[in-house]
Enzyme design. Sequence first.
Site, PDB file in Angstrom:
ATOM      1  N   GLU A 212      61.169   4.655  32.186  1.00  0.00           N
ATOM      2  CA  GLU A 212      60.107   3.830  31.595  1.00  0.00           C
ATOM      3  C   GLU A 212      59.623   4.451  30.279  1.00  0.00           C
ATOM      4  O   GLU A 212      59.453   3.762  29.274  1.00  0.00           O
ATOM      5  CB  GLU A 212      58.922   3.707  32.565  1.00  0.00           C
ATOM      6  CG  GLU A 212      59.224   3.009  33.881  1.00  0.00           C
ATOM      7  CD  GLU A 212      59.609   3.974  34.989  1.00  0.00           C
ATOM      8  OE1 GLU A 212      60.170   5.064  34.678  1.00  0.00           O
ATOM      9  OE2 GLU A 212      59.374   3.656  36.163  1.00  0.00           O
ATOM     10  N   ARG A 268      51.814  15.578  38.857  1.00  0.00           N
ATOM     11  CA  ARG A 268      50.507  15.074  39.283  1.00  0.00           C
ATOM     12  C   ARG A 268      49.403  16.123  39.172  1.00  0.00           C
ATOM     13  O   ARG A 268      48.268  15.896  39.533  1.00  0.00           O
ATOM     14  CB  ARG A 268      50.596  14.536  40.700  1.00  0.00           C
ATOM     15  CG  ARG A 268      51.207  15.501  41.689  1.00  0.00           C
ATOM     16  CD  ARG A 268      51.552  14.803  42.997  1.00  0.00           C
ATOM     17  NE  ARG A 268      52.269  15.677  43.924  1.00  0.00           N
ATOM     18  CZ  ARG A 268      53.592  15.849  43.913  1.00  0.00           C
ATOM     19  NH1 ARG A 268      54.328  15.186  43.023  1.00  0.00           N
ATOM     20  NH2 ARG A 268      54.178  16.666  44.768  1.00  0.00           N
ATOM     21  N   HIS A 384      31.931  -6.757  47.666  1.00  0.00           N
ATOM     22  CA  HIS A 384      32.167  -8.212  47.618  1.00  0.00           C
ATOM     23  C   HIS A 384      33.641  -8.514  47.787  1.00  0.00           C
ATOM     24  O   HIS A 384      34.108  -9.586  47.400  1.00  0.00           O
ATOM     25  CB  HIS A 384      31.637  -8.754  46.288  1.00  0.00           C
ATOM     26  CG  HIS A 384      30.195  -8.429  46.063  1.00  0.00           C
ATOM     27  ND1 HIS A 384      29.166  -9.227  46.509  1.00  0.00           N
ATOM     28  CD2 HIS A 384      29.614  -7.343  45.494  1.00  0.00           C
ATOM     29  CE1 HIS A 384      28.002  -8.665  46.201  1.00  0.00           C
ATOM     30  NE2 HIS A 384      28.250  -7.521  45.571  1.00  0.00           N
ATOM     31  N   LYS A 512      64.949   5.390  42.214  1.00  0.00           N
ATOM     32  CA  LYS A 512      65.376   5.476  40.812  1.00  0.00           C
ATOM     33  C   LYS A 512      66.889   5.315  40.716  1.00  0.00           C
ATOM     34  O   LYS A 512      67.414   4.575  39.885  1.00  0.00           O
ATOM     35  CB  LYS A 512      64.981   6.840  40.234  1.00  0.00           C
ATOM     36  CG  LYS A 512      63.489   7.054  40.035  1.00  0.00           C
ATOM     37  CD  LYS A 512      63.235   8.448  39.460  1.00  0.00           C
ATOM     38  CE  LYS A 512      61.753   8.744  39.316  1.00  0.00           C
ATOM     39  NZ  LYS A 512      61.492  10.140  38.840  1.00  0.00           N
TER      40      LYS A 512
END
Length: 547
Positions: A212, A268, A384, A512
């Site tokens: 990407e 990460r 909500h 991948k």
Amino acid sequence: MTALTDTPTWQTLASLAEDVKQQHMRDWFASDTSRASKYQQTACGIELDFSKNLITDDVLKALFALADESQVSQKRDAMFKGDIINHTEKRAVLHTALRNFSGEPVYVDGQDVMPEVLACQDKIKNFVASIHSGERKGYTGKALKQIVSIGIGGSFLGPKIMSEALKPYWFDGVKVHFVANVDGCHIQDVLASLDHEETLVVMSSKSFTTQETLQNTLTAKDWFLNAGGTQQDIAKHFIAVSSNIKAATDFGMAEDNIFPMWDWVGGRYSLWSAIGLPIALTLGYDNYRQLLEGAFEMDEHFKTAPAEQNLPMLTALLGVWYINFFGAQSHVLLPYYHYLRGFPAYVQQLDMESNGKNISGDTAAVDYATGPIIWGSEGTNGQHSFHQLIHQGTLLIPADFMLPLNVPKQDNTHHAMLASNCFGQTQALMQGKTFDECYADLEGKGLDEAEQVKLATHKTMPGNKPSNTLLFEQMDPKTLGSLVAMYEHKVFVQGAIWGVNSFDQWGVELGKELGNQVLDKIVNTDAALSFDSSTNALIARFRQANS
Ligand code: F6P
């Protein structure tokens, strides 16, 4: 070594869980007015109220014993000193070195890595200053005011979400745009609004192999060249952050434009590295440094605080309690602060890519639950949307509520309403509303007995739903750094107890690999299809729709 679930402590916890399930938190609060103060800890600007949990002193004692028997402290010390704890990739785990302001060395393969870490921090500082001052200009002499940060996963979430969370601290004059997905809509929307002459592209990829990110950067390059830039001008407008210097230079990045990172920093866990460059560009280097200093303070707290005062330890053990003894499969993060709306997504990768594993030690399949599903969104919006299920559903979903006590200048009415909703939700989850209370509320409403019983039954709120409440004076860079590091170390403690390797991510490789095989069949429309009938049909349909 005895399997985790066979230990006496595990059995004790299982027995305690059965006892606790027969009790109700509202009774505990009624009988012990000091409960809130007893189950409250503050560190690094984070005030943790963990009293609305299904815990007693005996439960905590057994959880601390579990941590001891799992050698959490020893494993923690091994991480900080650079032992090869990522044992499947044979790497150290040293994101903590990136915010190590102790002055002490950190050794990897016998070499102190701090000089290169500090050199990279200087490189970031100088670069940010050159952009903010307008000294570094584009090929036509324009200041570089628009930054396009391209990356995905940890090379996107940290930069984007931390920048978003600190909007009150943004540097005026530079705007950072974040692109991650390979869906061309995103990069096109971003580039369409920009002048290439004043645009800097920051390509972030630890591996420099992520499809990407490579594709988005190629598209940005094409855009730049088609808008009038030349190959010689690329160096003024494209920089990279990567541990794969060769791939980055082969891609055409000028070596001096590459900010290094290291294989002992997981994606990460990398916002503290040059992956955080977009944050520094957004906030200014001093604020970015505060973020790192907040994380450093949490590191010191994690290393030194006794378990009963240790925020990562407490939050981790509470998670293990619900996951392994109450069957909780998810954990919801509810930041009651609009600028922290992305925080659940950040922790989602941090936690799920670290502890979404099923092997403990070298080869033992686990016989207990491990990493939970992490989800959530900003309060009050969730009230909500999904809070109904948390209140009255059949799943137990422990919740972390977060609220800054002071917010950037705004109408105090709004903030009072936000805080009251936050606190009211934790109260409702804890105390619920009994059938008798609901029935009494319906007196005199003109209902017959059957209707009154029916409606009261449907309106009954079980309560006994656990939550943590985290309060902050304000959400400033230092507090945010401490908060992120707290969740990093929470994940570490849980992984240590479950015996999983929290620092590899083999589970993402197959998708991948197969995706690339499918891509080949989509691009080569005449290629024979040799997959399963579903995948073949999907490819054929895509070919037909795009022929
Ligand atoms: O999802 C797999 C992963 O490797 C993440 O761990 C990482 O943050 C992301 O992809 C991006 O990787 P890179 O920074 O190497 O492009």
